[in-house]
Design an enzyme around this catalytic site. Structure first.
Site, PDB file in Angstrom:
ATOM      1  N   ASP A  21      27.396 -47.347  59.649  1.00  0.00           N
ATOM      2  CA  ASP A  21      27.775 -48.159  58.484  1.00  0.00           C
ATOM      3  C   ASP A  21      29.178 -47.805  57.990  1.00  0.00           C
ATOM      4  OD1 ASP A  21      27.407 -50.081  56.562  1.00  0.00           O
ATOM      5  OD2 ASP A  21      26.127 -48.858  55.269  1.00  0.00           O
ATOM      6  N   HIS A  38      35.389 -53.489  62.487  1.00  0.00           N
ATOM      7  CA  HIS A  38      34.358 -53.556  63.530  1.00  0.00           C
ATOM      8  C   HIS A  38      34.939 -53.128  64.891  1.00  0.00           C
ATOM      9  CE1 HIS A  38      31.516 -55.120  60.750  1.00  0.00           C
ATOM     10  NE2 HIS A  38      32.095 -56.292  60.590  1.00  0.00           N
ATOM     11  N   LEU A 132      20.902 -40.479  79.961  1.00  0.00           N
ATOM     12  CA  LEU A 132      20.717 -40.823  78.539  1.00  0.00           C
ATOM     13  C   LEU A 132      20.238 -42.272  78.457  1.00  0.00           C
ATOM     14  CD1 LEU A 132      21.400 -40.549  75.389  1.00  0.00           C
ATOM     15  CD2 LEU A 132      23.660 -41.408  75.988  1.00  0.00           C
TER      16      LEU A 132
HETATM   17  C1  IPE Z   1      22.708 -51.644  58.224  1.00  0.00           C
HETATM   18  O1  IPE Z   1      23.955 -51.761  57.625  1.00  0.00           O
HETATM   19  C2  IPE Z   1      22.691 -52.401  59.503  1.00  0.00           C
HETATM   20  C3  IPE Z   1      23.562 -51.902  60.553  1.00  0.00           C
HETATM   21  C4  IPE Z   1      24.218 -50.787  60.545  1.00  0.00           C
HETATM   22  C5  IPE Z   1      23.621 -52.731  61.722  1.00  0.00           C
HETATM   23  P1  IPE Z   1      24.193 -52.812  56.447  1.00  0.00           P
HETATM   24  O2  IPE Z   1      25.577 -52.615  55.973  1.00  0.00           O
HETATM   25  O3  IPE Z   1      23.816 -54.172  56.887  1.00  0.00           O
HETATM   26  O4  IPE Z   1      23.127 -52.300  55.390  1.00  0.00           O
HETATM   27  P2  IPE Z   1      22.933 -52.597  53.845  1.00  0.00           P
HETATM   28  O5  IPE Z   1      22.702 -54.065  53.697  1.00  0.00           O
HETATM   29  O6  IPE Z   1      24.158 -52.160  53.141  1.00  0.00           O
HETATM   30  O7  IPE Z   1      21.750 -51.790  53.468  1.00  0.00           O
HETATM   31  C1  IPE Z   2      28.454 -51.650  59.775  1.00  0.00           C
HETATM   32  O1  IPE Z   2      29.534 -51.780  58.911  1.00  0.00           O
HETATM   33  C2  IPE Z   2      28.437 -52.707  60.840  1.00  0.00           C
HETATM   34  C3  IPE Z   2      27.361 -53.711  60.694  1.00  0.00           C
HETATM   35  C4  IPE Z   2      26.439 -53.720  59.763  1.00  0.00           C
HETATM   36  C5  IPE Z   2      27.342 -54.778  61.673  1.00  0.00           C
HETATM   37  P1  IPE Z   2      29.527 -52.817  57.713  1.00  0.00           P
HETATM   38  O2  IPE Z   2      30.080 -54.102  58.198  1.00  0.00           O
HETATM   39  O3  IPE Z   2      28.194 -52.881  57.075  1.00  0.00           O
HETATM   40  O4  IPE Z   2      30.560 -52.134  56.728  1.00  0.00           O
HETATM   41  P2  IPE Z   2      30.484 -52.050  55.135  1.00  0.00           P
HETATM   42  O5  IPE Z   2      29.130 -51.492  54.800  1.00  0.00           O
HETATM   43  O6  IPE Z   2      30.674 -53.429  54.638  1.00  0.00           O
HETATM   44  O7  IPE Z   2      31.584 -51.131  54.776  1.00  0.00           O
HETATM   45 MG    MG Z   3      27.300 -51.864  55.561  1.00  0.00          MG
END
Ligand code: IPE
Ligand code: IPE
Ligand code: MG
Length: 246
Positions: A21, A38, A132
């Site tokens: 995240d 990303h 793995l």
């Molecule tokens: C969780 O991250 C899903 C992934 C890492 C793929 P999100 O950014 O979507 O989670 P929330 O909504 O903040 O909990």
């Molecule tokens: C995690 O990073 C990637 C996915 C959930 C696909 P985020 O896109 O959730 O990044 P934040 O949480 O907005 O910083």
């Molecule tokens: Mg996120």
């Protein structure tokens, strides 16, 4: 000096799962588009996967796209799907070189055909690898998975293929997306959020949780070693007393 030298290689977590995240916030903090976040997150994936293979972790499961992530802006979803295709194409060589088997969990039918095709291709190419197992959670939601499992088992009960008293942990495991995914030993979430976000609810029953404030694109192998070291300094009692473990 690397923290790797402090890790006890006889006591590695068998299964590490990561909620990757913070890509968006990483980009925002630099005045960049979320898409750049990303892209940089994908670089971290490569480093962490290679490191896990190198130190002999057996299972690594990465939360790449949740069922809830479909609610993001259409353009971001499209970009993530494109990034997935290009990363798979690019990294299949790395998987082969490191003897890594690719697997997936999630509602794969909901993925664009191009993504599903690329995944199938890489899964087939890497199916005999055994250093793995890298599992990508894609269009994955644990509650959806449990609903699927309950429906399938109920149907078997209805058709007298299984009796309710014989439903145990292994029956449930056999109806999850991946029948062979072992329980999670160490669950890591980056970016400072301390929640599970519908990830592997069944498999994390006794996982050790590690929350890191680092945003995923900045997370590196030393941060992974730090999480593993932290894990190795915990006492996993599984309901027993400390004395019983001695
Ligand atoms: C969780 O991250 C899903 C992934 C890492 C793929 P999100 O950014 O979507 O989670 P929330 O909504 O903040 O909990
Ligand atoms: C995690 O990073 C990637 C996915 C959930 C696909 P985020 O896109 O959730 O990044 P934040 O949480 O907005 O910083
Ligand atoms: Mg996120």
């Amino acid at each position: 000096m690397s923290l790797l030298s402090e890790i006890n290689t006889d006591q590695l977590p068998n299964h590490i799962a990561i909620i990757m995240d913070g890509n968006g916030r990483w980009a925002k903090s630099k005045g960049l588009l979320r898409s750049i976040g990303h892209q940089n997150g994908a670089k971290t994936v490569k480093e962490i996967v290679e490191t896990c293979a190198k130190i002999n972790v057996k299972y690594l499961t990465l939360y790449a796209f949740s069922t809830e992530n479909w609610n993001r802006p259409k353009l971001e979803v499209e970009l993530l799907m494109k990034l997935l295709i290009s990363s798979l194409k690019k990294e299949v060589k790395t998987l082969q070189k490191n003897n890594i088997k690719l697997s997936t969990i999630g509602n794969l039918n909901s993925l664009p055909t191009k993504v599903a095709k690329e995944l199938k291709d890489v899964i087939e190419k890497t199916k005999d690898n055994n250093r793995l197992t890298l599992t990508l959670a894609l269009s994955y939601g644990s509650q959806e998975e449990l609903i699927k499992t309950i429906k399938e088992i109920s149907l078997k009960v209805k058709n007298n293929l299984i009796s309710p008293e014989n439903i145990d942990k292994s029956v449930i495991n056999n109806h999850l997306y991946d029948h062979y995914l072992p329980d999670v030993d160490l669950l890591i979430r980056t970016s400072g959020e301390q929640r599970i976000s519908n990830f592997l609810l069944w498999e994390i029953a006794y996982a050790e949780l590690f929350f890191s404030d680092i945003l995923w694109p900045d997370f590196n192998k030393e941060n992974l070693f730090e999480a593993i070291l932290n894990y190795q300094n915990r006492e996993r009692r599984f309901g027993k007393t400390s004395d019983q473990l001695k």
